[in-house]
Scaffold this active site. Structure first.
Site, PDB file in Angstrom:
ATOM      1  N   GLY A  45      -8.461  27.332  20.118  1.00 13.21           N
ATOM      2  CA  GLY A  45      -8.140  25.949  19.799  1.00 13.21           C
ATOM      3  C   GLY A  45      -9.321  25.027  20.062  1.00 13.21           C
ATOM      4  O   GLY A  45     -10.427  25.480  20.372  1.00 13.21           O
ATOM      5  N   ASN A  48     -16.885  26.056  28.462  1.00 17.41           N
ATOM      6  CA  ASN A  48     -17.332  24.838  27.792  1.00 17.41           C
ATOM      7  C   ASN A  48     -17.179  23.656  28.730  1.00 17.41           C
ATOM      8  O   ASN A  48     -16.231  23.609  29.504  1.00 17.41           O
ATOM      9  CB  ASN A  48     -16.458  24.617  26.545  1.00 17.41           C
ATOM     10  CG  ASN A  48     -16.895  23.435  25.706  1.00 17.41           C
ATOM     11  OD1 ASN A  48     -18.079  23.079  25.680  1.00 17.41           O
ATOM     12  ND2 ASN A  48     -15.958  22.813  25.022  1.00 17.41           N
ATOM     13  N   THR A  49     -18.114  22.729  28.662  1.00 16.16           N
ATOM     14  CA  THR A  49     -17.948  21.471  29.393  1.00 16.16           C
ATOM     15  C   THR A  49     -17.450  20.419  28.417  1.00 16.16           C
ATOM     16  O   THR A  49     -17.801  20.441  27.233  1.00 16.16           O
ATOM     17  CB  THR A  49     -19.273  20.984  30.014  1.00 16.16           C
ATOM     18  OG1 THR A  49     -20.165  20.633  28.955  1.00 16.16           O
ATOM     19  CG2 THR A  49     -19.906  22.049  30.876  1.00 16.16           C
ATOM     20  N   HIS A  50     -16.646  19.495  28.928  1.00 11.84           N
ATOM     21  CA  HIS A  50     -16.091  18.461  28.046  1.00 11.84           C
ATOM     22  C   HIS A  50     -16.024  17.132  28.791  1.00 11.84           C
ATOM     23  O   HIS A  50     -15.572  17.091  29.936  1.00 11.84           O
ATOM     24  CB  HIS A  50     -14.699  18.882  27.568  1.00 11.84           C
ATOM     25  CG  HIS A  50     -14.137  17.931  26.558  1.00 11.84           C
ATOM     26  ND1 HIS A  50     -14.611  17.853  25.264  1.00 11.84           N
ATOM     27  CD2 HIS A  50     -13.180  16.985  26.667  1.00 11.84           C
ATOM     28  CE1 HIS A  50     -13.953  16.915  24.610  1.00 11.84           C
ATOM     29  NE2 HIS A  50     -13.080  16.362  25.443  1.00 11.84           N
ATOM     30  N   SER A  97     -14.296  17.940  32.388  1.00 11.99           N
ATOM     31  CA  SER A  97     -13.611  19.225  32.538  1.00 11.99           C
ATOM     32  C   SER A  97     -14.548  20.378  32.206  1.00 11.99           C
ATOM     33  O   SER A  97     -15.458  20.233  31.385  1.00 11.99           O
ATOM     34  CB  SER A  97     -12.416  19.320  31.574  1.00 11.99           C
ATOM     35  OG  SER A  97     -11.543  18.224  31.717  1.00 11.99           O
ATOM     36  N   ARG A 148     -19.122  29.189   8.232  1.00 15.98           N
ATOM     37  CA  ARG A 148     -19.073  29.197   9.701  1.00 15.98           C
ATOM     38  C   ARG A 148     -19.100  30.639  10.228  1.00 15.98           C
ATOM     39  O   ARG A 148     -19.724  30.942  11.235  1.00 15.98           O
ATOM     40  CB  ARG A 148     -17.785  28.500  10.154  1.00 15.98           C
ATOM     41  CG  ARG A 148     -17.582  28.442  11.662  1.00 15.98           C
ATOM     42  CD  ARG A 148     -16.272  27.748  12.013  1.00 15.98           C
ATOM     43  NE  ARG A 148     -16.180  26.434  11.397  1.00 15.98           N
ATOM     44  CZ  ARG A 148     -16.764  25.342  11.884  1.00 15.98           C
ATOM     45  NH1 ARG A 148     -17.417  25.382  13.005  1.00 15.98           N
ATOM     46  NH2 ARG A 148     -16.663  24.190  11.252  1.00 15.98           N
ATOM     47  N   ARG A 158     -20.106  22.204  17.775  1.00 17.22           N
ATOM     48  CA  ARG A 158     -19.735  23.038  16.629  1.00 17.22           C
ATOM     49  C   ARG A 158     -18.643  23.976  17.109  1.00 17.22           C
ATOM     50  O   ARG A 158     -18.757  24.538  18.201  1.00 17.22           O
ATOM     51  CB  ARG A 158     -20.975  23.847  16.265  1.00 17.22           C
ATOM     52  CG  ARG A 158     -20.983  24.495  14.955  1.00 17.22           C
ATOM     53  CD  ARG A 158     -21.242  23.589  13.820  1.00 17.22           C
ATOM     54  NE  ARG A 158     -22.602  23.092  13.712  1.00 17.22           N
ATOM     55  CZ  ARG A 158     -22.976  22.221  12.787  1.00 17.22           C
ATOM     56  NH1 ARG A 158     -22.107  21.769  11.901  1.00 17.22           N
ATOM     57  NH2 ARG A 158     -24.217  21.805  12.729  1.00 17.22           N
ATOM     58  N   ASP A 208     -10.773  22.694  22.520  1.00 15.37           N
ATOM     59  CA  ASP A 208     -10.733  22.288  23.934  1.00 15.37           C
ATOM     60  C   ASP A 208      -9.364  22.527  24.563  1.00 15.37           C
ATOM     61  O   ASP A 208      -8.897  21.727  25.383  1.00 15.37           O
ATOM     62  CB  ASP A 208     -11.142  20.808  24.070  1.00 15.37           C
ATOM     63  CG  ASP A 208     -12.559  20.571  23.577  1.00 15.37           C
ATOM     64  OD1 ASP A 208     -13.414  21.441  23.820  1.00 15.37           O
ATOM     65  OD2 ASP A 208     -12.814  19.535  22.942  1.00 15.37           O
TER      66      ASP A 208
HETATM   67  C1  GAR Z   1     -21.752  16.588  27.345  1.00 17.73           C
HETATM   68  O1  GAR Z   1     -21.072  15.438  27.802  1.00 17.73           O
HETATM   69  C2  GAR Z   1     -20.769  17.642  26.894  1.00 17.73           C
HETATM   70  O2  GAR Z   1     -19.621  17.705  27.672  1.00 17.73           O
HETATM   71  C3  GAR Z   1     -20.432  17.134  25.522  1.00 17.73           C
HETATM   72  O3  GAR Z   1     -21.683  16.814  24.986  1.00 17.73           O
HETATM   73  C4  GAR Z   1     -22.498  16.306  26.048  1.00 17.73           C
HETATM   74  C5  GAR Z   1     -23.835  16.981  26.010  1.00 17.73           C
HETATM   75  O4  GAR Z   1     -24.762  16.272  26.767  1.00 17.73           O
HETATM   76  N1  GAR Z   1     -19.730  18.132  24.765  1.00 17.73           N
HETATM   77  C6  GAR Z   1     -18.697  17.844  23.980  1.00 17.73           C
HETATM   78  O5  GAR Z   1     -18.306  16.696  23.772  1.00 17.73           O
HETATM   79  C7  GAR Z   1     -18.052  19.036  23.336  1.00 17.73           C
HETATM   80  N2  GAR Z   1     -16.786  18.681  22.759  1.00 17.73           N
HETATM   81  P1  GAR Z   1     -26.203  16.855  27.046  1.00 17.73           P
HETATM   82  O6  GAR Z   1     -26.729  17.395  25.720  1.00 17.73           O
HETATM   83  O7  GAR Z   1     -27.012  15.689  27.537  1.00 17.73           O
HETATM   84  O8  GAR Z   1     -26.058  17.925  28.087  1.00 17.73           O
END
Ligand code: GAR
Length: 195
Positions: free
Chosen positions: A142, A106-108, A135, A64, A90, A144
């Site tokens: 950590g 980051n989006t979650h 979020s 990594r 990742r 998220d």
């Molecule tokens: C999104 O919902 C993002 O928040 C999530 O992956 C999706 C990507 O969608 N990320 C995670 O879960 C990170 N832990 P997309 O490729 O259609 O934009």
């Protein structure tokens, strides 16, 4: 003008929404490069917008840390003001987080700190909650667990499965992401002030 690099692993629909917002002359940020850890379908979006992209395939590296080093090298070449993880599935190694955070967000697809990790939508459904959410956070070491910049609730509806719930969460994520990037760009939101 705030310059933004976006990292993806998947379809990149949220990235596309940001690219569309950033095309508007009044929007105060521009996406300068998109990177991916795999041959992501979403790499088609920067191409459509005439924006460069790069690929740092995770499986080609021994660790990594080695992958992160190359990712960092590629990102640094573009000198972005902000790095957005938009579906990068990742964990970044600590050295990369240290190099970019707090200018690393980051989006979650959940209302953090509820349901962190790679399966936020699945875990919310499995828990049987009536509402989950979306979020946008600062990335820390950590999973998220970084400071929350914006979040909003999304109802879980009877009959929802992972796909239907995720498709209802994503438009909320997009709106939050576009607004957070705008607020960072205008100085309304100062990441250096957030702990
Ligand atoms: C999104 O919902 C993002 O928040 C999530 O992956 C999706 C990507 O969608 N990320 C995670 O879960 C990170 N832990 P997309 O490729 O259609 O934009």
């Amino acid at each position: 003008m705030l310059t933004v690099a976006v990292l993806i692993s998947g379809t990149g629909s949220n990235l596309r929404a940001l690219l569309e917002a950033a095309r508007h002359p009044d929007y105060p940020a521009r996406v300068v490069v998109v990177g991916a850890d795999r041959e992501a379908a979403g790499l088609a979006h920067p191409e459509d917008f005439g924006i460069p992209s790069f690929l740092v395939p995770y499986e080609r590296f021994d660790s990594r840390e080695a992958w992160g080093e190359e990712l960092h090298r590629q990102l640094s070449a573009w000198r972005p003001d902000l790095v957005v993880l938009s579906g990068l599935m990742r964990l970044l190694p600590p050295a990369v987080v240290a190099a970019w955070s707090p200018r690393l967000i980051n989006t979650h697809p959940a209302f953090l700190p509820e349901f962190p990790g790679a399966h936020g939508v699945r875990d919310a459904l499995a828990a049987g909650v009536a509402q989950t959410g979306a979020s946008v956070i600062v990335v820390d070491d950590g999973v998220d667990s970084g400071p929350i910049l914006a979040q909003e609730r999304v109802a879980v509806l009877p009959g929802d499965d992972i796909a239907s719930l995720h498709e209802r969460i994503k438009p909320v994520e997009r709106r939050l992401l576009i607004d957070v990037v705008r607020r960072i760009a205008t100085g309304e939101l100062d990441l250096e002030d957030i702990h």
